[in-house]
Design a protein around this motif. Structure first.
Motif: not given
Length: 158
Positions: A148, A151-154
């Motif tokens: 996270r 890739d905070p949105q993934g």
């Protein structure tokens, strides 16, 4: 932005400032004792442990953080944590008396800089299937939190 800042997870707004400081000091102690830590780990029972430590021998400790007498009095879920760890501890500030905590748990006195093991917790070894399940939950949570950061949105944490 400095690279170290990118490694820090966003603040968790569920805990008081005191509880966050107790958690930080306690994590430092556990690290010194050879444990890696994950905070707010979802347990198979549906509960969420404040701090879970796992060491190289596969031992699992759960630490329940208490920031006040009211916090302890309002909590009736901590006995459920025993089924998911080898040792169960309470961590708290030096402002709380040790006598208010259950006698069959370990006690850690902490602040934002460190902690000391005031009273060792009795051992109650986990069964192998539970140990495996907890170790996998620990590893998955830690890996997902690292992902996270990249890739905070993934990714959605379990």
């Amino acid at each position: 932005m400095d690279p170290a800042h990118k490694l820090a997870p966003p603040p968790d707004r569920r805990q008081s400032e005191t509880a966050l400081l107790i958690a930080r000091g306690t994590a430092r102690l556990l690290h010194a004792l050879g444990f890696s830590c994950v905070s707010e780990l979802p347990l198979p029972s549906g509960r969420r442990a404040d701090l879970v430590g796992l060491n190289g021998r596969g031992e699992i400790w759960i630490v329940e953080i208490k920031s006040s007498l009211e916090d302890l009095r309002a909590d009736n879920k901590w006995p459920d944590y025993r089924a998911h760890c080898d040792r169960l501890f309470f961590a708290f500030t030096q402002d709380l008396p040790c006598e208010i905590f259950p006698g069959d748990t370990g006690l850690i006195v902490a602040d934002g800089y460190g902690a000391h093991l005031h009273c060792e917790a009795p051992e109650h070894r986990l069964a192998a299937p539970t140990r495996k399940l907890m170790t996998l939950r620990f590893a998955m949570a830690a890996a997902q939190r690292l992902q996270r950061l990249h890739d905070p949105q993934g990714i959605v944490e379990f």
